[in-house]
Write a protein that holds these residues in place. Structure first.
Motif, short mmCIF file in Angstrom:
data_model
loop_
_atom_site.label_atom_id
_atom_site.label_comp_id
_atom_site.label_asym_id
_atom_site.label_seq_id
_atom_site.Cartn_x
_atom_site.Cartn_y
_atom_site.Cartn_z
N ALA A 1 -1.83 -3.35 2.95
CA ALA A 1 -0.96 -2.86 1.94
C ALA A 1 -0.95 -1.41 2.05
CB ALA A 1 -1.50 -3.25 0.84
N PRO B 1 9.57 3.29 -0.55
CA PRO B 1 10.56 2.24 -0.86
C PRO B 1 9.76 1.11 -1.57
CG PRO B 1 10.03 2.47 1.33
CD PRO B 1 9.53 3.60 0.89
N ASN B 2 10.18 -0.09 -2.04
CA ASN B 2 9.49 -1.18 -2.86
C ASN B 2 8.47 -1.88 -1.79
OD1 ASN B 2 10.29 -0.92 -5.35
ND2 ASN B 2 12.17 -1.96 -4.79
N ALA C 1 5.82 -0.19 -0.37
CA ALA C 1 5.25 0.80 0.44
C ALA C 1 3.68 0.88 0.36
CB ALA C 1 5.84 2.09 0.05
N LYS D 1 2.32 2.11 -3.22
CA LYS D 1 2.60 2.90 -4.20
C LYS D 1 1.30 2.29 -5.03
CE LYS D 1 6.62 3.15 -5.08
NZ LYS D 1 7.08 2.35 -4.03
N GLU E 1 1.66 -0.63 -13.55
CA GLU E 1 3.21 -1.09 -13.25
C GLU E 1 3.62 -2.18 -14.48
OE1 GLU E 1 3.73 -2.94 -9.33
OE2 GLU E 1 5.65 -1.82 -9.16
P1 ADP Z 1 4.82 -0.59 -4.00
O1 ADP Z 1 3.94 -0.36 -5.43
O2 ADP Z 1 4.78 0.69 -3.23
O3 ADP Z 1 6.04 -1.29 -4.34
P2 ADP Z 1 2.39 -2.42 -3.56
O4 ADP Z 1 1.42 -1.49 -3.67
O5 ADP Z 1 2.84 -3.16 -4.70
O6 ADP Z 1 3.85 -1.59 -3.32
O7 ADP Z 1 2.59 -3.44 -2.44
C1 ADP Z 1 2.00 -2.99 -1.09
C2 ADP Z 1 2.04 -4.27 -0.05
O8 ADP Z 1 0.82 -4.86 -0.62
C3 ADP Z 1 3.19 -5.27 -0.27
O9 ADP Z 1 3.49 -5.70 1.10
C4 ADP Z 1 2.59 -6.35 -1.17
O10 ADP Z 1 3.52 -7.43 -1.09
C5 ADP Z 1 1.22 -6.33 -0.97
N1 ADP Z 1 0.47 -6.76 -1.86
C6 ADP Z 1 0.27 -5.96 -3.11
N2 ADP Z 1 -0.71 -6.52 -4.07
C7 ADP Z 1 -1.07 -7.74 -3.29
C8 ADP Z 1 -2.01 -8.86 -3.51
N3 ADP Z 1 -2.71 -8.77 -4.61
N4 ADP Z 1 -2.05 -9.85 -2.57
C9 ADP Z 1 -1.22 -9.73 -1.39
N5 ADP Z 1 -0.76 -8.72 -1.17
C10 ADP Z 1 -0.39 -7.70 -2.05
#
Ligand code: ADP
Ligand code: MG
Length: 367
Positions: free
Chosen positions: A16, A35-36, A38, A40, A81
């Motif tokens: 991640a 992007p979504n 990413a 963040k 979020e």
């Molecule tokens: P953003 O906020 O930029 O949209 P995220 O930080 O939420 O991105 O997510 C980054 C990546 O990590 C994504 O591919 C998401 O699916 C994955 N991810 C986030 N949290 C978890 C979790 N608790 N378990 C597994 N994968 C996760």
């Protein structure tokens, strides 16, 4: 102020956050743009001590997250979020609850709650149940809880998502008003959101930081191209031949025929002004320019290019790995052995985090 070093977060096979390092200085507004998916939110959750990293360290005012977690957290106000709101409390009850958790002394609580309600313009809603608030007001309550206790650093994850245009402007103004007295980090997947409020942009794609600079420098330092659109009266092939003969033009592209005239798009280095060269060359060949418009690539173009390059690099690495390439070669430009960076503090913070604040657990489950 905040020092992030070699931060990574791995979920099973999914990386991640991938080796992110940066420093945040006092009084500026920083924007995480990407992007979504990413990385963040994950990065923000780690910086705020909400979740622990797999590798790497976060230092806040000299305190190591995971070691001096409470001291490090004390100077941060966070809007995750999904804001950790309690729908059955009214706004004032909720903020009183937050003030207690944050350790605002009883004698100062009333004044502090009034201050944040004023700053976020929610005073009229003080007695309203949170579940009866509009999305915009809920977001303001979320921001109010983040700035309560006057933390030096305020971290806001996609603070304007889901708001209407008027509410977006209000929230932006509120964020800008925090500048100077507070250091602000906010995230968005929309460039205009970041360029409207932030001094510095950190572009994140596929868990990696692909740029960290001011918007001005991003524009200055990334190769941008100038495109000139031409509508030329006369023979198509002859026009194309003349344009191709101008050496400084990097690309000549035929767009469409408009009866007597033809539209071409040519590109060149943005620092050159080739309008004279183009018009003299065409008029020498007795070809008449009906229209000529030039455009330089925008911040949006640069952002899209950065993300595209990151995507391509990621895809190439994944392909190489799936084909059995030597990992050391694939990651030649990366640190030798990330295992070395795994600090005790990261382990510590895992334990501390697990026992902490129920409110945060709630929102984590929703994600
Ligand atoms: P953003 O906020 O930029 O949209 P995220 O930080 O939420 O991105 O997510 C980054 C990546 O990590 C994504 O591919 C998401 O699916 C994955 N991810 C986030 N949290 C978890 C979790 N608790 N378990 C597994 N994968 C996760
Ligand atoms: Mg997110």
């Amino acid at each position: 102020m905040i020092k992030v070093q070699g931060l990574s977060k791995i979920y099973g096979e999914n990386i991640a956050v991938d080796d992110i390092s940066f420093e945040v200085k006092e009084g500026h507004i920083y924007g995480f743009l990407g992007p979504n998916g990413a990385g963040k939110s994950t990065t923000m959750n780690i910086i705020t001590g909400y979740i622990s990293p797999t590798y790497g360290t976060v230092e806040v005012n000299g305190y190591l997250m995971g070691k001096d977690t409470l001291k490090a957290k004390k100077s941060i106000g966070y809007l995750p979020e999904i804001p950790p709101l309690y729908p059955d409390m009214n706004v004032k009850e909720y903020l009183t609850f937050v003030a207690r958790i944050k350790g605002v002394p009883g004698s100062e609580r009333e004044a502090e709650i009034n201050r944040v309600m004023e700053a976020t313009a929610i005073k009229d809603m003080a007695k309203r149940l949170i579940k009866h608030l509009s999305k915009g007001y809920k977001q303001r309550v979320g921001i109010a809880q983040a700035i309560l206790g006057n933390p030096e650093i305020i971290i806001l994850d996609e603070p304007t998502v889901g708001l209407d245009p008027e509410q977006i402007i209000e929230v932006r103004t509120l964020i800008k008003s925090l500048k100077g007295e507070h250091t602000v980090i906010l995230s968005s997947h929309i460039l205009s959101e970041i360029s409207a409020t932030c001094d510095e942009v950190l572009v994140i794609a596929n868990g990696r930081m692909v740029a960290c600079d001011t918007t001005d420098n991003l524009l200055k330092n990334h190769k941008s191209v100038k495109t000139i659109k031409l509508n030329v009266k006369g023979d198509k092939d002859k026009t194309e031949e003349v344009l191709n003969s101008i050496e400084a033009l990097e690309e000549v592209k035929f767009i469409e025929n408009k009866g007597e005239s033809n539209v071409f798009e040519v590109s060149c280095d943005p620092v050159k002004d080739l309008r004279e060269d183009i018009s003299f060359a065409l008029s020498d060949a007795r070809l008449l320019i009906l229209e000529m418009n030039e455009e330089t690539s925008s911040l949006e173009d640069i952002y899209l290019t950065l993300v595209k390059e990151a995507d391509e690099q990621y895809a190439a690495e994944m392909k190489a790995i799936s084909e059995g390439a030597d990992l050391d070669e694939v990651f030649a430009d990366k640190d030798d052995d990330p295992e070395d960076e795994k600090t005790e503090s990261a382990e510590d913070s895992k334990e501390e985090n697990e026992s902490e604040e129920d409110s945060k657990e709630d929102s984590k489950e929703e994600e």
